[in-house]
Design a protein around this motif. Structure first.
Motif, short mmCIF file in Angstrom:
data_model
loop_
_atom_site.label_atom_id
_atom_site.label_comp_id
_atom_site.label_asym_id
_atom_site.label_seq_id
_atom_site.Cartn_x
_atom_site.Cartn_y
_atom_site.Cartn_z
N ARG A 652 0.83 -1.19 0.00
CA ARG A 652 0.00 0.00 0.00
C ARG A 652 0.87 1.25 0.00
O ARG A 652 2.06 1.20 0.34
CB ARG A 652 -0.95 0.02 1.19
N GLU A 653 0.25 2.38 -0.36
CA GLU A 653 0.91 3.68 -0.33
C GLU A 653 0.44 4.44 0.91
O GLU A 653 -0.64 4.21 1.43
CB GLU A 653 0.58 4.47 -1.60
N LEU A 654 1.29 5.37 1.34
CA LEU A 654 0.98 6.13 2.55
C LEU A 654 1.67 7.49 2.49
O LEU A 654 2.82 7.59 2.06
CB LEU A 654 1.44 5.37 3.79
N VAL A 655 0.97 8.53 2.96
CA VAL A 655 1.58 9.84 3.15
C VAL A 655 2.17 9.86 4.56
O VAL A 655 1.46 9.68 5.54
CB VAL A 655 0.55 10.97 3.00
N LEU A 656 3.48 10.08 4.64
CA LEU A 656 4.17 10.05 5.93
C LEU A 656 4.24 11.44 6.57
O LEU A 656 4.44 12.44 5.87
CB LEU A 656 5.61 9.56 5.73
N PRO A 657 4.12 11.52 7.88
CA PRO A 657 4.47 12.76 8.58
C PRO A 657 5.99 13.00 8.49
O PRO A 657 6.75 12.12 8.09
CB PRO A 657 4.04 12.48 10.02
N ALA A 658 6.41 14.18 8.89
CA ALA A 658 7.82 14.55 8.80
C ALA A 658 8.68 13.65 9.69
O ALA A 658 8.22 13.09 10.69
CB ALA A 658 7.99 16.01 9.19
N GLY A 659 9.95 13.52 9.29
CA GLY A 659 10.92 12.78 10.09
C GLY A 659 11.24 11.42 9.51
O GLY A 659 10.76 11.03 8.44
N THR A 660 12.08 10.70 10.22
CA THR A 660 12.48 9.34 9.83
C THR A 660 11.60 8.33 10.57
O THR A 660 11.38 8.46 11.78
CB THR A 660 13.96 9.08 10.15
N TRP A 661 11.16 7.34 9.82
CA TRP A 661 10.31 6.28 10.37
C TRP A 661 10.94 4.93 10.03
O TRP A 661 11.39 4.71 8.91
CB TRP A 661 8.90 6.35 9.78
N TYR A 662 10.97 4.04 11.02
CA TYR A 662 11.57 2.72 10.84
C TYR A 662 10.48 1.67 10.68
O TYR A 662 9.51 1.64 11.46
CB TYR A 662 12.45 2.36 12.03
N ASP A 663 10.65 0.81 9.69
CA ASP A 663 9.75 -0.32 9.52
C ASP A 663 9.90 -1.26 10.71
O ASP A 663 11.00 -1.71 11.03
CB ASP A 663 10.07 -1.05 8.21
N PHE A 664 8.79 -1.53 11.38
CA PHE A 664 8.84 -2.37 12.58
C PHE A 664 9.39 -3.75 12.28
O PHE A 664 10.07 -4.36 13.12
CB PHE A 664 7.43 -2.48 13.17
N TRP A 665 9.13 -4.26 11.08
CA TRP A 665 9.45 -5.66 10.78
C TRP A 665 10.88 -5.86 10.31
O TRP A 665 11.46 -6.92 10.57
CB TRP A 665 8.49 -6.19 9.73
N ASP A 666 11.48 -4.88 9.63
CA ASP A 666 12.83 -5.12 9.10
C ASP A 666 13.80 -3.96 9.35
O ASP A 666 14.95 -4.00 8.88
CB ASP A 666 12.78 -5.44 7.61
N ASP A 667 13.37 -2.92 10.07
CA ASP A 667 14.23 -1.78 10.43
C ASP A 667 14.62 -0.89 9.26
O ASP A 667 15.43 0.03 9.43
CB ASP A 667 15.50 -2.24 11.16
N SER A 668 14.10 -1.12 8.09
CA SER A 668 14.40 -0.20 6.99
C SER A 668 13.78 1.16 7.30
O SER A 668 12.78 1.25 8.02
CB SER A 668 13.85 -0.75 5.67
N SER A 669 14.39 2.22 6.78
CA SER A 669 13.94 3.57 7.13
C SER A 669 13.16 4.21 6.00
O SER A 669 13.42 3.97 4.81
CB SER A 669 15.13 4.44 7.52
N LYS A 670 12.19 5.01 6.39
CA LYS A 670 11.39 5.82 5.47
C LYS A 670 11.49 7.26 5.94
O LYS A 670 11.61 7.53 7.14
CB LYS A 670 9.92 5.38 5.48
N HIS A 671 11.41 8.19 4.99
CA HIS A 671 11.61 9.59 5.34
C HIS A 671 10.42 10.42 4.88
O HIS A 671 10.00 10.36 3.72
CB HIS A 671 12.91 10.11 4.73
#
Length: 818
Positions: A652-671
């Motif tokens: 799925r797609e998602l609009v993220l709030p500001a900052g860095t976010w880590y995927d709970f399952w694999d620790d990959s980062s989203k910005h």
């Protein structure tokens, strides 16, 4: 309007024979005549209050005399909160939604009153209110920017009409339980609690909990409006006129509160007025299993045994009307449940609590002692002629306690002793709008039915609140050592002081799954933090995939309960077979691992009035696209939940709030801010954790062990996380541990402080770092071994220092989450 469908008719015949359909026909015709007579004898003439003829300042308020009688009062309760009320000498109704005593908020504030040829101006350090001589009002920021204006109000009989000026590019949220998207702008909505009749989907209005409170969001400043009025009403948010909010009430108090601030501040102030929820028993945050159809003790024991067999934790089993004796209040069918007391004790030893359903309608049967006693003491709502008002519900003809009377309130509270004596730990109030069976029209009591203080028109919406208040009193009086658990289908502003709620008889569909998110979010923004849907939908049979996706969503909502109608297929977590049983087990176990975090959010709700489930723009104003997101939410400050709401979707797609976010399952980062892509295999719900968060998680196999997951902050500075603990029930000591995360170059410091005297409940703490390579660590100045990006300590530290390689992502991802 409510119309009995074929499904509803089938249920009625199943419950009580053909007479259960004949009664609603007679009642519908009789009620229609009663309501018509009520409307014909109601004054429908419109009349303005008139111009302001005199102003009298008094401390932090001003009182204004109006040309056509009555008065206007504008009072600054705090720097950012104004109460505006109109009064007539002959008018009084209790403020049911407000707390009895408002605690002092902040330092003293000064309010000035000045006048101009066209208006009077009241000003606090944060807000300015102009009272125009025409009778209109306007609300401004100190810089002069107009937030909204109220046109001269109009009286209509015992009711009134208000029209507010609405600025451009605003969004509107709140208003209680709504079957729409999160933003309510452009809609015209009723304020009248209503049972939609066994099944509902998108667009059904109104529903069970209507709250006359809304939040207007814009880029500059948001504000909240709350009417302390429980009469029938309707609100149009730009539906007829795009720049006007029109408010109509058919009676009740003509008073509203106006508050400015960001969302956290607005909810704090609103719940200061209407009350905050008490801390729940910790077990209530676990998984609840329910069904209309657990017909006897054997079936309940079988369900409990299956949870043990599949190693799926469960905290509560709910008993629907199957356990009652002919649907009678506070009764037990001793043929089906001959040893309910023993069953409750057995289940409690396994950590399972029994919750029983209770309807307010008392069967009008002479051999029923509760009915006889109520008739003898005149405890029931009456017709205009003074006779008990009867309406058909599940048992047949019923009468209804008049909870507006204190003696009835106390009498009803004493009846709960029967349930507590049987080992019942929670009560589930159903049909308490109050609902009645009709063929068409409004499924409740006639508008002219009489309560102690007036017609049902003005007291219908408060009925569920007052019933919950009586139950809360019963818990306090009869089980003072335990915290109440009350689940109420209906309520109004203030229900959060006494009860949780659920979203009622929602249909089983993918659209209803998505709808659950915005409904729970708007309830939270209406001051009601504890809610959730029937997992899989109440009516209909979900596919295995729909059930699983619904379960995954509900695992992150305050109320985590499966429930369904009597004519649906079984819906326990193992009912769909593999791989769904294993996936269900995993997500339910994860819920229990998150209990330390959820319990801390419960403390925040109790302390600040904040919802547990929050919109993505909770503390954000950019990007503006966040305000349109109603298919994802924040669980507290740390966790972002992005449920899968489309059939066969695996991303799925998602609009993220500001900052860095880590995927709970694999620790990959989203910005963020901006759009991102999230994978969503069938066994996982997309979860992200905010940088700088400390996420506490329990080890459900080893309860003496706690995990603290640290999510590496990309920017220098500090951030604080808290962890609340106590015994999980009762009113003993507590402790609040504050963890301050400080980033200094290549070092991270975790500095702990605490409040309260409750003993730290864990013997082992495992601190796990996500998002950066952990190379060295000290705990209270003593070097400690690092293994797979985590450290293990057997005592509660005061300071933990990490040396990290901030440029490296973790090579060996740690999945120690339990």
């Amino acid at each position: 309007m409510q119309t009995m469908n074929l499904r509803g008719a089938k249920w009625l015949i199943w419950a009580g024979g053909i007479r259960n359909v004949v009664r609603p026909i007679w009642y519908t015709l009789w009620k229609a005549c009663q309501d018509l007579s009520f409307h014909l004898h109601t004054d429908q003439r419109e009349k303005e209050w008139g111009k302001v003829v005199e102003a009298r300042p008094k401390d932090k308020e001003a009182q204004f005399e109006l040309a056509n009688g009555g008065g206007l009062r504008v009072e600054f309760l705090t720097q950012d909160t104004v109460c505006v009320s109109w009064s007539r000498p002959d008018e009084y109704l209790p403020p049911y939604s407000l707390v009895e005593i408002l605690e002092a908020q902040g330092s003293d504030h000064e309010v000035t009153l000045s006048s101009d040829k066209d208006y009077w101006e009241l000003q606090s350090p944060k807000l300015k209110v102009l009272v125009h001589k025409s009778g209109a009002l306007s609300f401004h920021l100190l810089g002069g920017e107009l937030l909204t204006g109220l046109f001269p109000p109009v009286r209509k009989g015992t009711g009134f009409r208000h029209r507010f000026k609405l600025q451009r590019d605003v969004k509107v949220f709140g208003l209680g339980e709504r079957a729409f998207g999160l933003n309510l702008y452009g809609r015209s909505l009723w304020l009248w609690n209503r049972d939609p009749g066994g099944s509902y989907g998108f667009g059904e209005d109104p529903l069970y909990i209507c709250v006359p409170q809304w939040i207007v969001w814009n880029k500059r400043c948001s504000y909240l409006v709350f009417y302390d009025n429980c009469a029938r009403g309707k609100i149009s948010f730009g539906a007829a006129d795009s720049d006007v909010i029109e408010v109509k009430f058919e009676g009740g108090r003509e008073v509203f509160y106006f508050v400015i601030g960001d969302l956290p501040a607005l909810l704090m102030r609103y719940t200061w007025l209407t009350g905050r929820p008490p801390m729940p028993p910790k077990w209530a945050l676990g998984y609840h299993q329910s069904r209309w159809g657990y017909k006897d003790e054997t079936k309940v024991r079988e369900v409990a045994t299956q949870f043990e067999r599949f190693k799926i934790p469960v905290s509560a089993i709910h008993l629907d009307t199957d356990h009652t004796d002919r649907y009678r209040n506070f009764s037990v069918n001793r043929q089906r449940f001959p040893h309910l007391e023993k069953l409750a004790a057995e289940l409690r030893k396994k950590g399972i609590h029994l919750v029983t359903i209770l309807d307010p309608g008392v069967p009008a049967e002479k051999d029923f002692s509760l009915y006889r006693e109520g008739i003898q003491k005149s405890m029931f709502v009456t017709t205009k002629s003074g006779k008990p008002c009867r309406a058909p519900v599940w048992p047949g003809w019923c009468v209804f306690p008049d909870f507006t009377r204190l003696d009835v309130h106390n009498w009803w509270a004493k009846q709960y002793k029967k349930l507590f004596a049987m080992g019942i730990d929670g009560v589930w109030h159903d049909m308490n709008e109050p609902a009645a069976f009709v063929i068409w029209g409004d499924p409740t009591l006639p508008l002219r039915a009489q309560h102690s203080l007036g017609a049902h028109q003005c007291f219908h919406n408060v009925y569920g609140l007052l019933e919950a208040q009586a139950a809360f009193k019963a818990f306090q009086d009869l089980r003072p050592e335990k915290r109440p658990f009350i689940l109420s289908r209906s309520g109004c502003a203030g229900i959060q002081r006494y009860a949780w709620t659920w979203t009622g008889d929602v249909e089983s569909s993918w659209e209803a799954l998505r709808l659950s998110i915005s409904t729970v979010l708007n309830l939270g923004l209406s001051g009601i933090p504890y809610s959730g849907p029937d997992i899989g939908g109440f009516s209909g049979n979900p596919s295995p995939e729909l059930y699983l996706r619904w379960l995954q969503l509900a695992a992150f909502l305050p109320l985590f309960r499966t429930h369904s109608a009597a004519d649906t297929r079984e819906r326990e977590p193992w009912s769909f077979g593999e791989p769904y049983t294993s996936y269900a087990q995993e997500i339910i176990r994860m819920r229990y691992a998150l209990l330390p975090y959820l319990y801390t959010l419960a403390w925040e709700a109790s302390t600040y009035g904040w919802p547990i489930v929050r919109p993505l723009f909770w503390r954000e104003r950019v990007p503006e696209e966040l305000v349109e997101v109603d298919d994802a939410f924040l669980l507290g400050e740390a966790v972002l939940v992005a449920p899968v709401i489309r059939e066969r979707a695996r991303a799925r797609e998602l609009v993220l709030p500001a900052g860095t976010w880590y995927d709970f399952w694999d620790d990959s980062s989203k910005h963020g801010p901006g759009k991102t892509h999230l994978d969503a295999p069938l066994d996982r719900i997309p979860l992200l954790v905010r940088e700088g968060s400390i996420l506490p998680m329990a080890d459900i196999e080893r309860p003496e062990r706690m995990f603290l997951h640290i999510y590496y902050p990309r920017t220098l500075g500090s951030k604080e996380s808290v962890l609340y603990t106590d015994e999980g029930d009762g009113y003993g000591d507590f402790r609040l541990d504050k963890f301050k995360l400080v980033k200094k170059g290549g070092r991270l410091e975790i500095i702990r402080s605490s409040e309260g005297t409750h003993e730290w409940p864990y013997r082992q703490i495992i601190v796990v770092l996500h998002g950066a390579k952990l190379t060295k660590a000290t705990v209270d100045g003593i070097p400690i071994q690092v293994h797979k990006n985590k450290v293990d300590t057997d005592h509660l530290f005061s300071k933990c220092t990490f040396v990290v390689s901030s440029s490296e992502e973790v090579d060996d991802k740690c999945h120690t989450r339990t």
